[in-house]
Enzyme design. Structure first.
Site, mmCIF file in Angstrom:
data_model
loop_
_atom_site.group_PDB
_atom_site.id
_atom_site.type_symbol
_atom_site.label_atom_id
_atom_site.label_comp_id
_atom_site.label_asym_id
_atom_site.label_seq_id
_atom_site.Cartn_x
_atom_site.Cartn_y
_atom_site.Cartn_z
ATOM 1 N N ASP A 105 42.770 36.965 51.842
ATOM 2 C CA ASP A 105 44.168 37.193 51.535
ATOM 3 C C ASP A 105 44.528 38.538 52.157
ATOM 4 O O ASP A 105 43.645 39.341 52.456
ATOM 5 C CB ASP A 105 44.287 37.232 50.006
ATOM 6 C CG ASP A 105 45.679 37.589 49.579
ATOM 7 O OD1 ASP A 105 46.622 37.092 50.206
ATOM 8 O OD2 ASP A 105 45.810 38.359 48.614
ATOM 9 N N PHE A 147 61.492 34.176 40.701
ATOM 10 C CA PHE A 147 60.844 34.120 42.006
ATOM 11 C C PHE A 147 59.863 32.956 42.030
ATOM 12 O O PHE A 147 59.188 32.671 41.056
ATOM 13 C CB PHE A 147 60.076 35.423 42.241
ATOM 14 C CG PHE A 147 59.328 35.448 43.527
ATOM 15 C CD1 PHE A 147 59.967 35.831 44.699
ATOM 16 C CD2 PHE A 147 58.003 35.062 43.595
ATOM 17 C CE1 PHE A 147 59.288 35.850 45.892
ATOM 18 C CE2 PHE A 147 57.308 35.064 44.792
ATOM 19 C CZ PHE A 147 57.962 35.465 45.950
ATOM 20 N N ASP A 187 42.886 38.373 45.594
ATOM 21 C CA ASP A 187 43.010 39.114 44.350
ATOM 22 C C ASP A 187 44.094 38.553 43.451
ATOM 23 O O ASP A 187 44.183 38.916 42.290
ATOM 24 C CB ASP A 187 43.317 40.582 44.637
ATOM 25 C CG ASP A 187 44.710 40.761 45.179
ATOM 26 O OD1 ASP A 187 45.132 39.901 45.970
ATOM 27 O OD2 ASP A 187 45.374 41.737 44.812
#
Lengths: 1181, 338
Positions: free
Chosen positions: A404, A546, A828
């Site tokens: 990521d 969101f 994470d």
């Protein structure tokens, strides 16, 4: 997060089962004809697997479901039923040992779970029943009970919030124990419920339990006398999850909707899919080979037995007459039982204790990861975490690393760098600077922008921990104090914000620096302290949350003046199409420039809603929120409808710094032959710049881009263009590139042929979904494979604009590609969970985006930089250790049983065991198990510093190098060689069994004991020879088990054991030691068996000169860099070997021609071919 | 204060947990291996020579007396129908057969290591437990009870098949036969004779065997095995003990007597000898062979060429290898060796 995953998993179920109805407080409702108290499970959490009563049967059942255990059970049963050569004890005892060890381990784990369960289940809670508060145990809560929870207590089950002690009908909770997010989340009571819970007459209709923590749909019907029942929608904001903790609220009352094992927490802790390592697959394959060997051995012996017996006189000599029962038995039945007997006799070839040793090795070995102080991060006060020990060795096999970006490569420590208002860039430098800017630019626009930043978020204000205050009011007091007192600067500095995304905090803080301070949310009113130290109040009407698909969020607020405003912030790609096009260009330039500098950019837009517009939106939102079915989709539609026609105000740039040593780590990974793919939801430009910063892309890397932008170039249909580009890139990267073999390293490539071009590949989410879901079915698979081939030939791949599920899709695609490479995902955040679960090895970073990644990972580390040591040192060592463990186990059992097999040819195929039952039993449990366990825990064939300094060493074990068929063959041949040597060496000694100086003769048990002694010593010394790292533990265990063997043999043979039917070994061992010839043959055979290995060690040394030498003197790491020297050494050692073997065979054939008989020469020539084979395997392709 | 906090979570910094235990890393470099090989090689050659010479010096005289061939002296006895057959095996020694001489009998193609045969015994009975006299162990079938359902003592196939050829050795001195005295003591393991096998403590021994029968193959009961020495009867009879220790391979020899007494203390002098064999033991129906072996023994036991040769081969192999290594190392000189 994991909504998409669960949707795919559970989607079917969700729709099939209907909703459940809950009667609040178990009060019958007028609407329903008859009150039938519905049956739900009680609130007992049962995470334990066993009870005291069912532990034994259940645990045994589970253990015998393992194929190996089952196999041994069968052998044991055969021994019990059929008349077999060895007593059932010989296989029963090891099995019992294995089963007991495993059962103890599992029992202990279950006891811990029981303890934890009891703590939860016996926890005292308050239930309101007919207006009275009753203290009761948590496990007695039933669905429909009204439960009271006080501050700092955890919720005993999933509750619908009915009443809160706070005035604004909200309560705060933290879900730290659920998903690790430590921020306070606001939950709301069901609107307009009566304050008097006793008279509340309502039913709740909600979906059946499902594991998604963030999803809940329900409806509440409130019945009042003589009125139409009112309906209220229930969403996740009304649901208090079991396991979460109440904060900042004195007490709340809620009605239990899901209890016990149906709570979301319980559902979430169930069934994480088991990952199996490649080593285990190898073990199973080897096991199959050995099973074949076993069966064929038994078949050969059975056949020969009957052939031999058909000769006259052999079947039943007078001295060995059959019993009546034997004579009566059917011939075929006899054959079958003979076959079974042979199986039993040779069954030790399947190493029974291997599984338990492997398990112990993994379990104990994983502690070294948790213990490693290099993984300790002083910042978060935590070290590495091992969630599963099954995959230790997989860490040494990684070929693809999917990482990521945010929070993994970068720190996720956001800092507001710049904003751009209406096309004018504004850097955040100092307060002075800002003051100047305020004068210079259009103040009204700027303030609008800053207000937008202050309003459009879900940030909460963290209250200062006031000691001893009435904490429920703490926040308000503070806010009030601020608002009235006007002392701005002091508290401003202390102000802390909590949000699920650090960007938001950075933005709010940034706005604060510009003079607009967000003071908090208070009963649906957002308070802002503006530049003039006035408090502005906005009524928060709606939050359009969101989500990663829309990539934006909005709020609808009503200002004091009555204007209804919508503020929206989001990614440029999702904002630009929704604002007036003429505004875009000015800002786009800045956004792109910021993005290339590695900043995260967001665009901010707003829209003024007219009364009608708002009414329409409001209605739409309410309706969608009430929907029980497809609520998400309906909400999305409304959101999209509302968020149109906005006007762009500005853009922000937030810097996300690289993690410490990110570049070095990435370089090391690439040096170790791993391909690093960056999968991010971020913009391409930002991600690209991060890649450059991490040195994943070098300056000379040619980038192949496959994004929406490149697709739109040609002006043709996107798909055609896509295919054209794919073919083009494929030609470039795959066909024209010189064939790069897996073994040849990139760094070596760089050294030798700088002409070799590195390629980097960039693709975005939209294009990826086109590639993967191409419309032409026939072509789709072809393009997919083209895409995969390109990617595999690139040194680094960047996938940007990825949705979480797409990340998992990519991992899956690579995982299932040809050769089944081992993949590792590191991330994470919650958006990485799907890819962490998908990859072979999932690594979580204990970062700032909550703990979901950590919870779902296999290993968790505090920082990215720790990945290097985890893979290069720990992974490498674990792999070497376990590979050696497995091979050694098969080897030692092969040379254990082979003499027994050979003995059959000399005892009339009568299944006479060569070794005594005690030896058969103890061999794997006591005599040879500890050294290999110690080895597999402590071995460092190359020391850790060298492994870290020299990433290329990782390639030596790539692709399961030590567990492929070749090394397996080597070990098997070694085992066969040793077995032949042991047996025939002693056989020729026994051509005259008068071995003592008093002329007395030795019998069959002496024979077996000599073979067994040679065996135990050889096998242990072989391991000693392989041990490169002798700690005192190794010394202790290796010499200790040899001493134990000698001691045991004396002991076992020194006493007449009353429980034994036959005293076979009585003084056999001591008598053996009194014979000089026996000593000499033991020494001879041990040395001869180890000779090939000693030679191998000597001649293998030049192969890894750098490794070994630096292993000794790691003060000269620069010698490592001479990696180009290594092939020379290799040819050298090959030359040396061929010359040696030539002279050897010459001298051998000479000496052999003297008088040695066939088997010895056979074994000697075997030893020769054996010592040659590994060398040929070491020659690089 | 802060440090304290840190230590709470920080992993232990011990050598073990950090995988930094002091360790010895063996290095097999040419400098160690070549001298090592030379030393081992030389030592092996030394041992090999000693073994080889010793083995060469051991005298062995081996005669097959199965009587398969027509001209063999025991041919007449090989017919199973003849009872109490005695045959004479003549041989001559042209030099002193050094003593003490060990006299073995050997059997070929005889599977004493057959599993069913091996388990057919009752060690408890053989250790003198009277319970097992009346009810022998299950394993003894088909020699557990006889046809009249009387217990067989000693039971089982091994005991039943006790080798019952007997030998008498005469030296022919001036045409007269002079008996060579045999020593029947110390031919079985000391522990077998004194610990493992025990007679029941009933005197006379015969009474212990009341209600039992002798093994079907035996001509006399266990308590009358050696009429000359009452202490050598029952389960501690040396011949019985030797037989009960099963041979490892189908071709085996067992110690029968030692020649340690009288004129023959220093060996069998050169001359003519006659071995008188009471031929009782049938082997031909399973194609077995019987033989007698005279041998003397050394510190390494009986004659065995294998060990000496093997030591010599391996020893010279090591030396040769060290030479080859030396040459190769000298020629190529590994760069990392300096």
């Amino acid at each position: 997060m994991f909504c998409p995953l669960y949707n795919t998993l559970l989607g079917g179920d969700e729709r099939r089962v209907d909703s459940r109805t809950i009667y609040v407080g178990h009060r019958p409702c007028p609407a329903t004809e008859a009150f039938i108290p519905p049956k739900f499970c009680d609130n007992r959490i049962v995470s334990s697997k066993y009870t005291v009563w069912n532990f034994l049967p259940k645990n045994l059942f589970e253990q015998f479901r393992r194929i190996a255990n089952f196999y041994f059970l069968i052998i044991f049963l055969v021994q019990v039923i059929v008349d077999t050569p060895t007593s059932p004890v010989t296989s029963g005892l090891p099995l019992f040992f294995v089963i007991t060890v495993t059962a103890i381990k599992q029992g202990y784990e279950d006891w811990l779970r029981h303890k934890a369960d009891n703590e939860v289940n016996k926890y005292l809670v308050t239930v309101l029943e007919n207006g009275q508060k009753i203290r009761t145990e948590s496990e007695k809560i039933k669905v429909g009970d009204v439960v009271e929870v006080k501050e700092d207590e955890t919720f005993p089950c999933d509750l619908i919030l009915l009443q809160s002690s706070r005035d604004d009908d909200t309560c705060f909770v933290t879900t730290a124990s659920l998903d690790g997010e430590s921020n306070h989340k606001t939950h709301y009571t069901v609107p307009d419920t009566e304050k008097d819970l006793e008279s509340l007459n309502a039913t709740i209709e909600c979906e059946q339990p499902q594991p998604d923590l963030y999803k809940f749909v329900g409806r509440m019907h409130i019945y009042k006398k003589d009125q139409e029942p009112a309906v209220r929608s229930l969403g996740p904001e009304n649901l208090l999850l079991k396991g979460a903790t109440l904060k900042n609220t004195q007490k709340i009352c809620g009605v239990a909707v899901y209890t016990g094992m149906e709570t979301k927490m319980a559902l979430n802790y169930q069934g994480k899919s088991q990952k199996r390592s490649a080593v285990e697959k190898s073990i199973n394959a080897f096991l199959l080979v050995y099973l074949c060997i076993l069966v064929s051995k038994a078949l050969v012996c059975t056949t020969l037995k009957y052939v031999w017996q058909s000769e006259p006189g052999q079947d039943e000599p007078w001295y060995n007459q059959k019993t009546q029962r034997e004579k009566d038995t059917n011939l075929y039945l006899k054959m079958f039982t003979d076959f079974l007997s042979f199986m039993v006799l040779f069954n030790f070839i399947i190493p029974v204790s291997m599984y338990v040793t492997v398990e112990m090795q993994k379990f104990l070995g994983s502690f070294f990861i948790t213990w490693d102080k290099d993984f300790f991060d002083p910042e978060i006060q935590e070290g590495a975490l091992v969630n599963t020990s099954d995959l230790n060795e997989e860490l040494g096999q990684v070929e693809y690393v999917f990482t990521d970006k945010t929070g993994t490569l970068t720190q996720n420590n956001m800092e507001f760098i710049e904003c751009c208002i209406d096309g004018h860039p504004r850097a955040l430098c100092s307060v002075l600077d800002i003051l100047i800017h305020i004068v210079l630019y259009d103040q009204e626009k700027e303030e609008l922008f800053l207000r937008a930043l202050c309003l459009c978020h879900t940030v909460q204000v963290k209250e200062s921990p006031g000691p001893g205050q009435g904490q429920a009011d703490g926040l308000m007091d503070q806010v009030d104090g601020l608002g009235l007192g006007g002392e701005v600067l002091r508290p401003e500095e202390q102000r802390g914000f909590i949000a699920s995304s650090p960007d938001e905090v950075a933005l709010v803080k940034g706005a604060m620096r510009y003079g607009f301070t967000f003071l908090g949310l208070e009963s649906k009113n957002m308070k802002i302290l503006n530049r003039n130290n006035d408090v502005e109040m906005y009524e928060l009407l709606h939050v359009l949350n969101f989500d990663p698909v829309r990539r934006r969020m909005s709020v609808i607020v009503r200002s004091k003046s009555g204007d209804t405003l919508l503020f929206c912030k989001g990614a440029d790609s999702s904002i630009f199409p929704r604002v007036r096009p003429e505004e875009v260009d000015r800002i786009r330039m800045h956004v792109e420039r910021n993005a290339t500098e590695g900043y995260r950019t967001l665009c901010v837009a707003y829209k003024q809603l007219s009364a009608e517009e708002y009414a329409q939106a409001d209605a739409g939102l309410r309706e969608a929120r009430l929907a029980l079915q497809d609520r998400e989709e309906k909400l999305m539609a409304v959101y999209n409808q509302v968020e149109t026609g906005m006007s762009l105000i500005g853009a922000t740039a937030v810097e996300d710094r690289l993690q410490e040593e990110a570049a070095e780590t990435m370089e090391a990974l690439q040096g170790a032959g791993m391909k690093v793919w960056v999968l991010t939801g971020d913009k391409m430009e930002t991600a690209k710049s991060t890649c450059y910063a991490c040195r994943l892309f070098q300056r000379n890397t040619e980038l192949l881009e496959l994004t929406v932008r490149t697709l739109e170039d040609g002006g043709r249909k996107r798909e055609e263009r896509l295919h054209e580009l794919l073919l083009d890139y494929h030609k470039k990267a795959v066909q024209d590139a010189p064939p790069v073999k897996a073994g040849v390293t990139r760094s070596v490539c760089r050294l030798w042929s700088t002409a070799n071009q590195d390629y980097g590949f960039i693709i975005d989410g939209a294009t990826l979904s086109m590639v993967l879901n191409s419309s032409h079915d026939s072509n789709s698979s072809r393009y997919k494979s083209l895409f995969l081939q390109i990617c595999q030939n690139c040194t680094a791949v960047l996938c940007c604009r990825m949705a979480p599920l797409q990340k998992a899709q990519i991992v899956k695609m690579v995982k299932n590609s040809k050769g089944g490479p081992i993949t590792l995902s590191i991330g994470d955040g919650a958006n990485d969970v799907s890819m962490i679960l998908e990859a072979h090895v999932g690594i979580g970073i204990k970062g700032k985006e909550g703990r979901q990644a950590v919870r779902n990972s296999d290993y968790a580390i505090p920082k990215l930089k720790h990945l290097k040591k985890l893979l290069l040192a720990h992974g490498h060592l674990y792999y070497v250790r376990i590979a050696h463990l497995v091979q050694y186990f098969f080897y030692k059992n092969l040379c254990f049983i082979l003499p027994q097999f050979l003995y059959q040819f000399f005892c009339g195929y009568s299944q006479q065991p060569l070794y005594d039952a005690a030896y058969l039993t103890m061999y794997n449990i006591c005599f040879t198990s500890m050294p290999i366990l110690a080895y597999s825990l402590l071995e460092q064939h190359i020391c850790i510093e060298v492994l870290l300094d020299n990433a290329t060493l990782y390639r030596e074990i790539a692709k399961n190098a030590m567990l492929r068929w070749r090394p397996f063959f080597y070990w098997t041949v070694l085992g066969v060689f040793h077995g032949l040597l042991f047996f025939f060496g002693v056989r020729y000694l026994f051509s005259n069994p008068a071995l003592q100086d008093n002329g007395q003769v030795f019998g069959n048990w002496s024979y077996g004991t000599i073979v067994f002694t040679v065996l135990v010593f050889t096998v242990t010394l072989k391991l000693a020879l392989d041990t490169r790292h002798w700690t005192w533990i190794n010394h202790f265990v290796i010499w200790g088990s040899l001493a134990f063997y000698v001691f045991f043999s004396f002991f076992w043979g020194g006493i007449i054991w009353p429980f034994l039917r036959q005293q076979r070994l009585y003084f056999v061992f001591a008598n053996m030691l009194s014979s000089v010839s026996a000593w000499l043959v033991i020494i001879l055979l041990i040395l001869l068996s180890l000779l090939p290995d000693i030679l191998l060690v000597v001649f293998r040394k030049p192969r890894g000169p750098n490794a070994r030498q630096v292993g000794l003197t790691h003060s000269y790491p620069q010698t490592l860099r001479h990696s180009h020297g290594w092939t020379r050494h290799q040819t050298l050692s090959t030359a040396l070997f061929s010359s040696l073997s030539l002279s050897l065979s010459l001298s051998l054939s000479l000496s052999l021609s003297l008088s040695l008989s066939l088997p010895l020469s056979l074994s000697l020539s075997l030893s020769l071919s054996l010592s040659l084979s590994p060398v040929s395997s070491s020659i690089p392709p | 204060m802060k440090e304290q906090q840190e230590t709470a979570n920080r992993p232990d910094n011990t050598a073990f947990t950090q995988q930094r235990l002091p360790a010895w890393q063996p290095m097999l470099s040419a400098g160690i291996v070549i001298p090592g090989f030379v030393i081992i090689g030389l030592a092996f050659i030394g041992i090999g020579i000693a073994l080889f010479v010793t083995s060469q010096n051991i005298q062995v005289l081996e005669r097959d007396y199965t009587g398969v061939e027509n001209n063999s002296p025991c041919f007449k006895c090989s017919d199973p129908s003849t009872k109490n057959c005695v045959c004479k095996l003549d041989f001559s020694l042209d030099k002193l057969f050094e003593g003490p001489v060990f006299f073995y009998y050997g059997l070929s193609n005889y599977f004493q290591n057959y599993r069913k045969y091996g388990v057919s015994r009752d060690d408890r009975q053989l250790s003198g437990r009277l319970d097992n006299f009346q009810s022998p162990d299950e394993g003894c079938v088909p020699y557990q009870y006889d046809a009249n359902n009387k217990p067989i003592v000693p039971c089982g196939s091994v005991a039943n098949s006790l080798f019952n050829d007997t030998f008498k050795l005469y030296q022919i001195v001036n045409g007269a036969r002079k008996l060579v005295p045999f020593d029947g003591k110390g031919i079985a393991w000391w522990t077998d004779h004194n610990v493992k096998y025990r007679n029941p403590s009933i005197t006379p021994l015969k009474n212990a065997f009341n209600g039992t029968v002798k093994p079907t193959f035996w001509s006399k009961p266990a308590y009358e095995l050696d009429p000359s020495d009452p202490a050598n009867n029952g389960f501690v009879n040396q011949d019985f003990l030797v037989w009960m220790r099963r041979a490892a391979l189908p071709d085996f020899r067992k110690l029968y007597r030692r020649i340690t007494e009288g004129d023959y203390k220093n060996g069998l002098p050169a001359g003519n000898y006659s071995l008188e064999i009471a031929y009782n033991y049938p082997v031909l129906d399973f194609d077995g062979r019987k033989k007698v072996v005279f041998s003397n023994v050394s510190w390494m036991g009986g004659k065995n060429q294998f060990l000496g040769i093997a030591y010599l081969v391996i020893g010279s192999l090591c030396v040769v290898m060290s030479i080859v290594m030396l040459i190769v190392y000298a020629k190529f000189k590994f760069p990392d060796e300096e």
